[in-house]
Scaffold this motif. Sequence first.
Motif, mmCIF file in Angstrom:
data_model
loop_
_atom_site.group_PDB
_atom_site.id
_atom_site.type_symbol
_atom_site.label_atom_id
_atom_site.label_comp_id
_atom_site.label_asym_id
_atom_site.label_seq_id
_atom_site.Cartn_x
_atom_site.Cartn_y
_atom_site.Cartn_z
ATOM 1 N N ALA A 44 -15.449 85.532 -6.983
ATOM 2 C CA ALA A 44 -15.325 84.072 -6.990
ATOM 3 C C ALA A 44 -15.223 83.546 -8.424
ATOM 4 O O ALA A 44 -14.555 82.545 -8.684
ATOM 5 N N GLY A 45 -15.867 84.229 -9.347
ATOM 6 C CA GLY A 45 -15.852 83.783 -10.737
ATOM 7 C C GLY A 45 -14.472 83.834 -11.373
ATOM 8 O O GLY A 45 -14.243 83.211 -12.417
ATOM 9 N N PHE A 46 -13.536 84.579 -10.744
ATOM 10 C CA PHE A 46 -12.217 84.764 -11.360
ATOM 11 C C PHE A 46 -11.127 83.902 -10.720
ATOM 12 O O PHE A 46 -9.990 83.917 -11.156
ATOM 13 N N ALA A 47 -11.473 83.159 -9.668
ATOM 14 C CA ALA A 47 -10.487 82.286 -9.027
ATOM 15 C C ALA A 47 -10.440 80.957 -9.768
ATOM 16 O O ALA A 47 -11.379 80.591 -10.479
ATOM 17 N N SER A 48 -9.341 80.212 -9.605
ATOM 18 C CA SER A 48 -9.244 78.876 -10.191
ATOM 19 C C SER A 48 -10.108 77.920 -9.378
ATOM 20 O O SER A 48 -10.246 78.068 -8.172
ATOM 21 N N ALA A 49 -10.655 76.926 -10.045
ATOM 22 C CA ALA A 49 -11.414 75.902 -9.326
ATOM 23 C C ALA A 49 -10.438 75.067 -8.501
ATOM 24 O O ALA A 49 -9.329 74.788 -8.936
ATOM 25 N N ASP A 50 -10.848 74.718 -7.277
ATOM 26 C CA ASP A 50 -9.972 73.972 -6.383
ATOM 27 C C ASP A 50 -10.879 73.099 -5.522
ATOM 28 O O ASP A 50 -11.704 73.596 -4.753
ATOM 29 N N GLU A 51 -10.717 71.775 -5.664
ATOM 30 C CA GLU A 51 -11.671 70.870 -5.008
ATOM 31 C C GLU A 51 -11.657 70.970 -3.488
ATOM 32 O O GLU A 51 -12.585 70.566 -2.822
ATOM 33 N N TRP A 52 -10.584 71.518 -2.909
ATOM 34 C CA TRP A 52 -10.483 71.558 -1.448
ATOM 35 C C TRP A 52 -11.059 72.824 -0.844
ATOM 36 O O TRP A 52 -11.183 72.943 0.369
ATOM 37 N N VAL A 53 -11.379 73.799 -1.679
ATOM 38 C CA VAL A 53 -11.903 75.068 -1.167
ATOM 39 C C VAL A 53 -13.287 74.847 -0.550
ATOM 40 O O VAL A 53 -14.099 74.102 -1.090
ATOM 41 N N GLY A 54 -13.540 75.472 0.584
ATOM 42 C CA GLY A 54 -14.858 75.364 1.202
ATOM 43 C C GLY A 54 -14.853 75.967 2.586
ATOM 44 O O GLY A 54 -13.790 76.146 3.183
ATOM 45 N N LEU A 55 -16.019 76.293 3.082
ATOM 46 C CA LEU A 55 -16.117 76.895 4.414
ATOM 47 C C LEU A 55 -16.073 75.810 5.487
ATOM 48 O O LEU A 55 -16.307 74.632 5.223
ATOM 49 N N ALA A 56 -15.788 76.248 6.703
ATOM 50 C CA ALA A 56 -15.758 75.318 7.841
ATOM 51 C C ALA A 56 -17.156 74.777 8.108
ATOM 52 O O ALA A 56 -18.162 75.438 7.823
ATOM 53 N N VAL A 57 -17.218 73.564 8.654
ATOM 54 C CA VAL A 57 -18.478 73.033 9.187
ATOM 55 C C VAL A 57 -18.203 72.625 10.640
ATOM 56 O O VAL A 57 -17.090 72.211 10.964
#
Lengths: 461, 463
Positions: free
Chosen positions: A99-112
């Motif tokens: 995870a530390g090597f991916a670009s930051a992306d405000e939309w990334v996240g798990l389902a709720v």
Amino acid sequence: MSAEPRAGAVGVPTEGELLELAERVAGWARDGEQVEAYVARGRDTEIQVYSGEVESLSSAESAGIGIRVVANGRQGFAYAGSLDLDVVEETLAEARDNAGFASADEWVGLAVPDGTVAADLDVWSDELAGVPTADKVALALELERAVRAGDARIRQVESAEWGDSAYESAIVTNTGIRASSRRTVCYVSAEAVAGQGGETQTGSGYSVGRGPGDLDLVKAAADAVERSTRLLGATKPRSGHLTVVFEPRITATLLALIAGTLDGEAVLKGRSLFADRLGQPVAAASLTLVDDPTDPGAYGATPYDAEGLATRRNALIEDGTLKAFLYNTYSARRAGTKSTASAVRAGFKSGPGTGARALSVIPGTSSPAEILAAVGDGLLVQSVSGLHSGVNPVSGDFSVGAEGMLIERGALGRPVRELTIASTLQRMLQDIVAIGNDPERLPSSATGVTLAVGDLSMSGA
Amino acid sequence: MIDEAVIERVLGTALRTGGDFAEVFAEDRRSSAARLDDGRVEDMVSGRERGAGIRVVVGETTGFAHTSDLSERGLSEAAEAAGAAARGATGGVREVALRRVPAPAPNEVDVLPESVGKATKVALLGRADEAARGVGGAVRQVSAVYGDSRRRILVANSDGVLASDDQVKTRFMISVVASGDTGMQTGRESVGHTVGFEMFDRYQVEDLAAEAAGRALAKLRARPAPSGSLPVVIKRGSGGILFHEACGHGLEADHVAKDVSVFAGRVGEQVASPLVTLIDDGTMGPEWGSYAIDDEGHPAARNVLIQDGVLTEYMWDWLRSRKEGRAGTGNGRRETYQHLPMVRMTNTYLANGTDDPDEIIRQTPKGVYVAQLGGGQVNTATGDFVFGMTEAYLIEDGELTEPLRDANLIGNGPQALRDIDAVGDDFAMGGPGTCGKQGQGVPVGTGQPTLRVKAMTVGGTAR
């Protein structure tokens, strides 16, 4: 960390144990971190017979875990083909590190959880587990015999096969997702080789079901025989433009290709043919295309998608008008909409992508024979080749190898081979001239139906 | 990976039901990949798989089981399951004494993937993205994938074979979407070799990006491909897929043995133009389909399949060659320890001819020039095959003129081989491929010099 992992083998887990393991892993999330564990186990048997003998018999269980970690808007994924706790722990550490090597992306996240209640689907056969291996072998041998006996021109059966699979999976996140499901499938299939003089043609037949009671050996054998023998004498036709009638199994393939262009992520990323077409007519008015994984009769039926959201019915095209795209959690957030619960994954080795599972079109009113009669002159396609190399889902260019029968004066005429048919996906949707009344359940993400499409280019001699 | 004494005992267990042959195949595979799309590194993925497949052969029947448990207990259980699946008569004890098969690695690996930091791998993606977008404003989308794998295998069987291999592969792929008045078009480029991170000393990702972007941009001006039979000139490199499909699969001994190959029973016959010399070579240095030993423990080999148009040899796996009492060719492969091995190609290529490649084009009044091929597919029983063109141009009066939209070409293997009427002297290998057969994918290489087929059916839509 809520519990310290402990080294040791988990053994053969039950569905409940899969869920328990997934819960445990999700519980290892650190502050500010989202963790998703997808745990799966499959049990497969595959039996091939040839010339009246068992050629190979393989029976095995495999299990694995895929772990996704989201931290600071960055996502990492790791998988392992083992459920040993020390391996699972190492996999989580890898996902976290990744995870530390991916670009930051405000939309990334798990389902709720979104409040949709999962369908109560019966897609598991207890009976299947109890079928003795000897009975499975006997069925494959019976199918081989039936194909051989089906026509004097059957030279041999390249392979006759029994296969079954039981698949169980669980998905848990520390964002509130907790889902598990299981399904079984079994099939028989045969590839017939027909010959006459120096000529050889092949054709396949199969039957698929949840359990052995669903299988139709007679139909599988008859299909293989008819498809191989009717191609004998096939020649390469002259090039030209004509109406093409697709058999249900080919239509199912086409529908899956179309659905691939309706992926919401492709739309967001400027890769969809239909990006700007929502609400517009994209197909003949007779076409209504639906993806409904809650339909228990569909091969791809499942109560949950690959992120653990309850599946639902999504109408993609209604009366020819584009109504919706398919979204997973990521693409839905980015598009400012809700997930359509269309996350899919290729087992535990991949994170969630987006895709259709149970496509179907609203059937028309004409029988296949009526469609042939209405078409008059054209081509009936029974098999296609080169889908990977000849269909470009971004440009829409469509060009595939095909075999089948010419349609002459409203009925099946002479067989043809070594030809291609070509158009674009966009045009083919508009050029639909008839939809059959013969929906056919297939081992595919789509239900097939006879479909006639006007004005394709046929290339031959 | 597993102690020799343990393997000997496990093979003994596998043979307890009366098997003629038993084999243990153990695999430990680690892989990592990073993907950039839409200007962002979307994720970095790592995977680990370890396990063993055990095969027992009794007469015509093969029993198979696999396990992810490499302890003696796990292996013995799998051995019993495989033995039971093969259903031999009970009784009989056979002892197995292993001897190591030496096999030279096809090439040295200088920089193991695990010795390279993830940040270094990820940095390649950003460079490729920037370079592709720099090619022109019409470039709208870029995706790039870096991937590496290290696959250690160990094979032992009741013939006494004991062999191991350490297979390191690295690949890089870039895909570009360009947009213009006529819609969207795509361009791709990929490289892959049986090497470590030193691959990027040989290739600059910026160059690969420029190639891919150039293809997408060129196709924005493309017209529909012709429809019908035409001469086809195929540029050196990726056109090797033509042979993979037109005859490669048909020369696999399993298809031949079942008489579902148009090339069955034709060894010694002229099956192709005299310009055709076709070779399958698993020992080819750093190529994508190379290895030291195949997945049945036998050294990779260079096998001449067609010499000057005459069929000389099929490709064999160990099981079938053993049955025939002949030598194997080192072509027994499997996707993972969960799969049974079967006959597969390695690096399949057409040897150099003597024609000047530019002259081949000049002497083609009207035809299609295929500069990059996508995948293909074949029906070995009929010989009919397709392959897709992903970069192509019209040839008019001996010159390349307009770019063409994507389409498949279709032909019949034996006819296409006879119709090859020019072969250039500019041999090159093409990009990395994954060959699918009965649900198993394995890495393969293809290659050829520039060549011409005097007639093939081009599956376009032009009226």
